[in-house]
Design a protein around this motif. Structure first.
Motif, PDB file in Angstrom:
ATOM      1  N   TYR A 131      12.032 -34.888 -13.241  1.00 17.29           N
ATOM      2  CA  TYR A 131      12.227 -34.361 -11.704  1.00 17.29           C
ATOM      3  C   TYR A 131      12.314 -33.037 -11.893  1.00 17.29           C
ATOM      4  O   TYR A 131      12.496 -31.923 -10.986  1.00 17.29           O
ATOM      5  CB  TYR A 131      13.643 -34.795 -11.182  1.00 17.29           C
ATOM      6  N   GLY A 170      10.488 -30.732 -12.137  1.00 15.86           N
ATOM      7  CA  GLY A 170       9.042 -30.088 -11.748  1.00 15.86           C
ATOM      8  C   GLY A 170       9.469 -30.047 -10.001  1.00 15.86           C
ATOM      9  O   GLY A 170       8.138 -29.376  -8.568  1.00 15.86           O
ATOM     10  N   ARG A 171      10.370 -30.896  -9.240  1.00 13.35           N
ATOM     11  CA  ARG A 171      10.301 -30.790  -7.762  1.00 13.35           C
ATOM     12  C   ARG A 171      11.896 -31.134  -7.554  1.00 13.35           C
ATOM     13  O   ARG A 171      12.668 -32.051  -6.880  1.00 13.35           O
ATOM     14  CB  ARG A 171      10.193 -32.606  -7.496  1.00 13.35           C
ATOM     15  N   THR A 203      14.099 -26.267  -9.785  1.00 22.12           N
ATOM     16  CA  THR A 203      12.836 -25.671 -10.916  1.00 22.12           C
ATOM     17  C   THR A 203      12.481 -24.716 -11.117  1.00 22.12           C
ATOM     18  O   THR A 203      11.338 -23.794 -11.784  1.00 22.12           O
ATOM     19  CB  THR A 203      11.590 -26.482  -9.684  1.00 22.12           C
ATOM     20  N   ASP A 263      16.375 -30.063  -2.634  1.00 21.61           N
ATOM     21  CA  ASP A 263      15.998 -30.699  -3.082  1.00 21.61           C
ATOM     22  C   ASP A 263      16.456 -31.158  -4.349  1.00 21.61           C
ATOM     23  O   ASP A 263      16.325 -32.250  -5.078  1.00 21.61           O
ATOM     24  CB  ASP A 263      14.576 -30.223  -3.776  1.00 21.61           C
ATOM     25  N   ALA A 311      17.296 -34.687  -6.923  1.00 18.91           N
ATOM     26  CA  ALA A 311      16.869 -34.953  -8.634  1.00 18.91           C
ATOM     27  C   ALA A 311      18.026 -34.946  -9.110  1.00 18.91           C
ATOM     28  O   ALA A 311      17.671 -35.909 -10.135  1.00 18.91           O
ATOM     29  CB  ALA A 311      16.059 -33.471  -9.067  1.00 18.91           C
TER      30      ALA A 311
END
Length: 297
Positions: A115, A117-118, A123, A255, A259
């Protein structure tokens, strides 16, 4: 010379206090020097301005052996990754050009997970780390989970309703760390002139707890029933944007929470050293910090 950014912030001021107990000269970057306590102003060199300004950081990093770097979140950002990286880019260039030896920054757990990268704000933190590491300076990224001190935002709800809210699953056990322990780790690294490598350093606190676990501890410390209530992501997003947070920042927060729920922090392995480096248990923190705050709310 040790340079401290955000010296009046929750973590930065604690780092500054600990570094001032050492034997090295200290320089701070601050927008308004009047916000520094008078006794601190007398003991540091002050560079006035924003640490996102190339002219300011060029002056501040001149002759610097070590820098404590903390990105000040922009609640109105249109692009969270670019906000982190764009704000840090002038400083990264100055670190390289001014020959800074060592940098310690405040970042997030999650590198190497599915997770990374998102994960919204996490991130963005990892992208900031990559930018700093790319300058070639010796670097320690303090990879952090959630902060115990974030509970202070809910002191009034705890006092009036006996409840605190969040987007995480109620029984999900996660590391959590007190900001005073983060500051202690950062100060130790800043005062140590011997390290030369670049690496990520997980700072996990001494134990993993779920929000239900935390509710039980808070109940015992406050002497009254306290419960945790999970808030649907959509409702939390509306609450955030209703408090002057941009849609992009609200989405980045959601987000990251998604994650975390799905395993963002799973890559960090706890070792006995974490209890040594970050010894503050949640119960102790509640006794020392949360209970007085709730009583005053």
């Amino acid at each position: 010379m040790i340079v401290i950014t955000t010296p009046t912030g929750n973590i930065g001021r604690q780092v500054l206090d600990r570094v001032l107990a050492g034997d090295q000269p200290v320089r701070v970057i601050v927008r308004d020097p009047a916000t520094l306590p008078a006794d601190v102003r007398d003991r540091v060199e002050v560079i006035q301005g924003s640490h996102g300004d190339r002219r300011v950081v060029t002056r501040a990093f001149d002759g610097a052996g070590a820098v404590f770097w903390l990105y000040p979140p922009d609640r109105g950002a249109d692009d969270v990754v670019e906000s982190y990286v764009g704000f840090t880019r002038p400083a990264a260039e100055a670190m390289r050009d001014q020959g800074v030896k060592r940098v310690v920054d405040v970042s997030s757990l999650g590198r190497g997970t599915a997770y990374a990268g998102r994960a919204g704000q996490a991130t963005a933190s990892l992208a900031m780390d990559d930018l700093i590491a790319g300058t070639g300076v010796a670097f320690r990224a303090l990879a952090l989970p959630g902060f115990m001190d974030n509970m202070l935002r809910q002191a009034r709800a705890l006092q009036e309703q006996g409840v605190f809210f969040g987007a995480l699953a109620p029984d999900l056990k996660l590391p959590t760390v007190a900001t005073r322990d983060i500051a202690a780790v950062a100060a130790r690294l800043l005062l140590d002139t011997t390290w030369t490598s670049r690496q990520e350093l997980p700072v996990l606190g001494p134990e993993d707890l779920s929000n239900n676990d935390m509710a039980a501890v808070i109940s015992e410390v406050l002497g009254k029933p306290v419960r945790y209530e999970q808030v649907p992501a959509e409702a939390l997003g509306k609450r955030l944007t209703g408090h002057s947070v941009s849609e992009a920042v609200a989405r980045a927060i959601l987000d990251m929470m998604t994650a975390v729920n799905n395993g963002l922090y799973d890559g960090a392995a706890r070792t006995p050293q974490h209890a040594v480096d970050t010894p503050t248990t949640f119960r102790r923190w509640c006794e020392d910090v949360l209970r007085p705050a709730v009583q005053a709310a």
